[in-house]
Design a protein around this motif. Structure first.
Motif, PDB file in Angstrom:
ATOM      1  N   MET A 139       0.937  -1.129   0.006  1.00 24.55           N
ATOM      2  CA  MET A 139       0.088   0.050   0.127  1.00 24.55           C
ATOM      3  C   MET A 139       1.062   1.187   0.049  1.00 24.55           C
ATOM      4  SD  MET A 139      -3.537  -0.068   2.255  1.00 24.55           S
ATOM      5  CE  MET A 139      -2.601  -0.178   3.750  1.00 24.55           C
ATOM      6  N   ALA A 140       1.986   1.355   0.844  1.00 25.83           N
ATOM      7  CA  ALA A 140       2.936   2.177   0.919  1.00 25.83           C
ATOM      8  C   ALA A 140       3.420   2.454  -0.476  1.00 25.83           C
ATOM      9  CB  ALA A 140       4.024   2.347   2.037  1.00 25.83           C
ATOM     10  N   THR A 164       0.951   4.370  -2.877  1.00 23.75           N
ATOM     11  CA  THR A 164       0.916   5.768  -2.441  1.00 23.75           C
ATOM     12  C   THR A 164       1.999   6.149  -3.040  1.00 23.75           C
ATOM     13  OG1 THR A 164      -0.258   5.068  -0.606  1.00 23.75           O
ATOM     14  CG2 THR A 164       0.497   7.333  -0.472  1.00 23.75           C
ATOM     15  N   PHE A 165       3.514   5.563  -2.930  1.00 20.79           N
ATOM     16  CA  PHE A 165       4.431   6.533  -3.354  1.00 20.79           C
ATOM     17  C   PHE A 165       4.521   6.617  -4.798  1.00 20.79           C
ATOM     18  CE2 PHE A 165       8.840   6.220  -4.768  1.00 20.79           C
ATOM     19  CZ  PHE A 165       9.453   6.984  -4.313  1.00 20.79           C
ATOM     20  N   ARG A 187       1.835   7.005  -6.657  1.00 14.46           N
ATOM     21  CA  ARG A 187       0.940   7.869  -6.836  1.00 14.46           C
ATOM     22  C   ARG A 187       1.310   9.182  -6.568  1.00 14.46           C
ATOM     23  NH1 ARG A 187      -3.127   3.434  -6.124  1.00 14.46           N
ATOM     24  NH2 ARG A 187      -3.634   4.539  -4.040  1.00 14.46           N
ATOM     25  N   THR A 188       2.067   9.249  -5.642  1.00 18.46           N
ATOM     26  CA  THR A 188       2.225  10.700  -5.491  1.00 18.46           C
ATOM     27  C   THR A 188       3.460  11.141  -6.110  1.00 18.46           C
ATOM     28  OG1 THR A 188       3.544   9.969  -3.283  1.00 18.46           O
ATOM     29  CG2 THR A 188       1.604  10.482  -2.597  1.00 18.46           C
ATOM     30  N   TYR A 189       4.313  10.401  -6.640  1.00 19.53           N
ATOM     31  CA  TYR A 189       5.511  10.829  -7.310  1.00 19.53           C
ATOM     32  C   TYR A 189       5.037  11.189  -8.839  1.00 19.53           C
ATOM     33  CZ  TYR A 189       9.270  10.437  -3.851  1.00 19.53           C
ATOM     34  OH  TYR A 189       9.962  10.742  -2.677  1.00 19.53           O
ATOM     35  N   PRO A 194       2.472  12.600 -10.068  1.00 19.67           N
ATOM     36  CA  PRO A 194       1.848  14.012 -10.422  1.00 19.67           C
ATOM     37  C   PRO A 194       2.994  15.004 -10.642  1.00 19.67           C
ATOM     38  CG  PRO A 194       0.455  12.814  -8.751  1.00 19.67           C
ATOM     39  CD  PRO A 194       1.760  12.013  -9.084  1.00 19.67           C
ATOM     40  N   MET A 195       4.110  14.681  -9.882  1.00 24.20           N
ATOM     41  CA  MET A 195       5.185  15.818  -9.786  1.00 24.20           C
ATOM     42  C   MET A 195       5.891  15.793 -11.096  1.00 24.20           C
ATOM     43  SD  MET A 195       4.747  17.088  -6.771  1.00 24.20           S
ATOM     44  CE  MET A 195       4.082  16.761  -5.521  1.00 24.20           C
ATOM     45  N   ALA A 216      10.935  13.356  -9.062  1.00 21.82           N
ATOM     46  CA  ALA A 216       9.875  12.282  -9.346  1.00 21.82           C
ATOM     47  C   ALA A 216      10.393  11.325 -10.084  1.00 21.82           C
ATOM     48  CB  ALA A 216       8.500  13.240  -9.926  1.00 21.82           C
ATOM     49  N   GLY A 230      12.751   9.228  -8.307  1.00 21.49           N
ATOM     50  CA  GLY A 230      12.144   8.202  -7.388  1.00 21.49           C
ATOM     51  C   GLY A 230      11.239   7.111  -8.126  1.00 21.49           C
TER      52      GLY A 230
END
Lengths: 377, 468
Positions: free
Chosen positions: A166-167, A170-171, A173-175, A177-178, A189, A192
């Motif tokens: 899950m983490a 999330t990682f 999915r948050t990277y 958009p950057m 981004a 990562g």
């Protein structure tokens, strides 16, 4: 991914600390060797002679065997002008090919950029060990640096598997958009996501590997095993690198025992590496280069040897024309350089040989000029 | 609960120190912003560390002969000091006025230099350069001990101008000529050290600065347009009154404390991103007679500073020390310390051993695929450890908000307690989705600490958290 299974692959093993060349390839019949090494000499009857003047350290049987099969080039008297006796500075010079000024780009970082200019494969270069050696670093060149292949990855400290999955989701999915949010955030981004992708791909390497070859438990052996695992996974990796850690070859004291242990481990690791590749029918496109930042003082200090110059290096592989290259430096007092063995071939010539004749690329911009190549390839 | 004064205090403490846990932020916010700035600028008003305790536990911090031991000692100071700006300014000057272990191979000597930075780092820039010129580690590092009357070594003369005081150029002009480099080197002949013997075979011991008038070139020299029989001190006096020196110090302070600037070699051709801020700092440099403390006072109290939140990428030292302070670990010299300092090295900053005399490249260049993984995994492991006192404190504060938390509140509470962090909208909604995932958030549940820690881990893994 452009995984060409037969593209040439270069493996580098760095012996940190300054390996004592005189007790590695030993001028056993030279009386000056006996004179200079009253306490830290290897008795003639233990040397694994390769001719009537020089021979390997007694623990290097596995390398002697490969040598006898014509697969080992010994580069004698390798070095560079105005040698530095600082570990860090000298290693920097070997890493950056910049003996005059301090450089910040590594020769293999540049080579990786040449092999994969579009950064299509985040695993073109892979390092095994913590922290990236400067040899592999160049701005904008992604290189995976793997402390442990079995556990390598992002957020590896999260033990519960579902939680980590899950983490990681999330990682990414948050990277994502950057990307496109300005040069700095885009770069972070991309870095990562590259790391995540590299870790994802690498995690398959260990899982799909099986072999009957047994490696030692020391760091070098384990990393050499990781290198074979990665190579056999056909991930398109062209440069693999690892380091004997902790400056271990820095044998100022207790050298006879320490050097024996170090070369027992290193020889066995190289033997296992070669046997493992052979078992998987994968020896033909791999060349191993073994180097150190400097040799050691000609005269021992009673228990060990201090920092010197002019050392030896090895190039090992099926493609290699085995034998002796360079000249064994003279031990005569008048022919020493500041009390150390005088180098007679520049390491950048060996690099150029590896780059041009093995990896098939223009070496001049990478090593910073034209240096005499050797005929081991 | 979002308290702007605490978020601002978190910003100040990240920049002027190494961050602070929430309780300290509350206490400082109560004391007031300007009062806190004053306290930071006057470290002598705060107690020093109890060195007896440090040295009793760490023998290698006593003999000071090993790089690892000296790195540990400095990191311990940064974590536990009550004088955060004193350590922060020492780290600042170490990154500008560089010496490196690679050449010095004498950690004890370098440590004396860092002590000098602690004591003089917020004082007069002229005095600081004078201290530097007689610092044995520097004299050896830049070969001034190899520079002789009639046979100069230009290394120190050049770097003094290029990297320590003026920079190559500004506003399209060069700040000095090659002749100025040579004349500076001539003026510093005779500034040397005794005991400059390398480590082997005699071991490491301290060097001492000496001035050897017989080896000093006393002839006339023309330096930056002024002619006289200059000695080293005259050179420094001429340097510090140049507009380029004001620009150089102002821009470095801005890059370190306010917002990432391009790397130093680009300064010649790239104007400052906030010319007005640099102008104010330059004016303060001359008004205060080159006083760094006065420049910092102006800086920390300025709007350009207060508005520059998350405009700098954290250095590895800031990442590791800041995280350790946040989670409340290593308040005592316990085993495992070396692992902590090695982590800083793996993230790309080998303390006491910068890659070149130019120091570490900062900002974006801290990050590559190897160092990013090290950074994320280290910080996530720390904030995910619910046994550490700082993490327990965050959990207790979230619990105290009530029996249940909304997913938004869990995210925002964690961001506040980590020090007023802000996320991009996309990131924020992803984390809210993650918080919603496990159903209603009941703070009394046995699984709540783990759930809060999981949120902290996902926050510190974001690109936003790379910034300070």
């Amino acid at each position: 991914m452009a995984a060409n299974t037969k593209a040439p692959v270069l493996v580098v093993l760095q012996l940190s600390g300054g390996n004592d060349g005189l007790n590695t390839v030993i001028p056993y019949s030279n009386p000056l060797y006996r004179d200079n090494r009253p306490k830290v000499g290897i008795p003639e009857d233990q040397v694994l002679a390769i001719n009537d003047s020089i021979g390997f350290h007694p623990t290097m049987g596995p390398i002697k065997k490969l040598y006898d099969e014509g697969k080992v080039a010994i580069i004698q008297g390798i070095g560079y002008p105005k040698p530095s006796r600082s570990h860090f500075r000298s290693m920097d010079i070997w890493h950056t090919c910049e003996p005059e000024k301090v450089g910040n780009e590594g020769w293999l970082g540049r080579a990786i950029r040449d092999i994969d200019p579009q950064k299509e494969n985040v695993l073109t270069g892979v390092n095994f060990g913590r922290g990236l050696p400067r040899a592999l670093s160049a701005p904008g060149v992604p290189v995976a640096s793997v402390g442990n292949l079995e556990t390598y990855g992002v957020l590896t400290g999260i033990e519960a598997e579902d939680q980590r999955t899950m983490a990681l989701e999330t990682f990414s999915r948050t990277y994502e958009p950057m990307l496109g949010k300005g040069p700095v955030l885009s770069y972070f981004a991309q870095t990562g996501l590259d790391a995540l992708e590299g870790a994802d791909i690498l995690s398959t390497a260990a899982a799909n590997y099986s072999s009957s070859v047994k490696y030692g438990n020391d760091d070098v052996a384990q990393y050499m095993r990781n290198i074979v695992q990665t190579h056999l996974a056909n991930l398109g990796t062209r440069i693999l690198y690892t380091t004997a850690p902790y400056n271990s070859f820095d044998t100022h004291a207790g050298q006879l025992a320490n050097h024996t242990r170090l070369w027992t481990q290193t020889s066995k690791a190289i033997e296992a590496f070669y046997d493992d590749l052979k078992e998987h029918n994968a020896t033909d496109n791999v060349v191993l280069f073994v180097f150190t930042e400097f040799g050691r003082r000609v005269h021992d200090n009673g228990s060990g040897t201090d920092h010197g110059a002019g050392g030896c290096a090895f190039v090992i592989g099926d493609a290699v024309k085995g034998g002796l290259y360079g000249e064994y430096p003279s031990l005569e007092a008048g022919k020493l350089l500041e009390g150390d063995l005088h180098y007679n071939n520049d390491f950048r010539g060996t690099y150029a040989t590896l780059l041009e004749r093995w990896l098939g690329m223009d070496s001049k911009p990478i090593v910073g000029g034209t240096f005499e190549q050797l005929d081991f390839l | 609960m979002a308290d702007e004064s605490i978020a601002l205090m978190a910003h100040l403490m990240r920049r002027a120190g190494f961050g602070a846990p929430y309780a300290e932020l509350e206490a400082r916010a109560k004391k007031g912003y300007e009062a806190t700035v004053e306290e930071l600028l006057h470290p002598e008003t705060q107690p020093g560390l109890d060195e007896d305790i440090m040295l009793r536990y760490k023998a290698e911090w006593v003999n000071k002969n090993a790089l690892e031991g000296q790195q540990e000692e400095w990191v311990f100071r940064m974590i536990n000091t009550k004088r955060p700006l004193e350590e922060k300014i020492a780290l600042f000057w170490h990154g500008v006025l560089c010496t490196g272990h690679a050449k010095c191979e004498n950690p004890r000597q370098q440590s004396l230099q860092f002590d000098m930075f602690r004591h003089k780092g917020m004082g007069n820039f002229r005095d600081l350069l004078m201290e530097l010129a007689v610092d044995p580690a520097m004299v050896f590092y830049l070969d001034n001990c190899m520079s002789h009357k009639g046979a100069i070594n230009e290394n120190w003369g050049r770097e003094l101008l290029e990297l320590f005081s003026l920079g190559v150029g500004m506003d399209g002009k060069l700040n000095y000529s090659e002749d100025d480099v040579k004349e500076a080197a001539r003026a510093f002949t005779g500034w040397t050290v005794v005991n400059a013997i390398p480590r082997y075979p005699y071991g490491r011991y301290l060097s001492k600065f000496v001035y050897d008038p017989k080896d000093h070139d006393d002839g006339p020299k023309t330096f930056l347009g002024e002619t006289g029989n200059w000695n080293g001190e005259d050179i420094i006096n001429i340097i510090v009154k140049q507009p380029a020196a004001a620009r150089f110090v102002a821009r470095h302070l801005y890059n370190y404390f306010v917002a990432d600037e391009p790397q130093v070699p680009a300064w010649q051709h790239t104007p400052p991103q906030d010319p007005e801020a640099i102008k104010q700092l330059e004016a303060e440099y001359f008004r205060s007679n080159y006083d760094i403390r006065s420049m910092l006072k102006l800086l920390f109290n300025s709007d350009f500073f207060k508005n520059a939140r998350f405009a700098r990428v954290k250095s590895p030292v800031e990442t590791v020390v800041g995280t350790t302070r946040l989670v409340g670990d290593f308040t005592f010299p316990k085993p495992g310390f070396n692992g902590l300092t090695l982590t800083i090295r793996y993230m790309g900053q080998d303390l006491m051993n910068p890659p070149t005399v130019e120091g570490w490249h900062t900002g974006k260049e801290w990050i590559d695929s190897g160092t990013l993984v090290e950074r994320i995994n280290f910080t996530a492991d720390q904030v995910g450890n619910v046994n550490l006192p700082g993490v327990r404190d965050i959990i207790a504060r979230l619990r105290a908000e009530g029996p249940t938390l909304s997913p938004e509140r869990l995210v925002d509470g964690c961001l506040e307690l980590l020090g007023g962090y802000k996320l991009a909208d996309e990131t924020h909604s992803e984390l809210v989705a993650l918080a919603r995932n496990g159903g209603e958030i009941r703070t009394g549940d046995a699984g709540f600490p783990q759930r809060a820690a999981q949120m902290l881990q996902s926050i510190v893994a974001t690109t936003e958290y790379l910034f300070a």
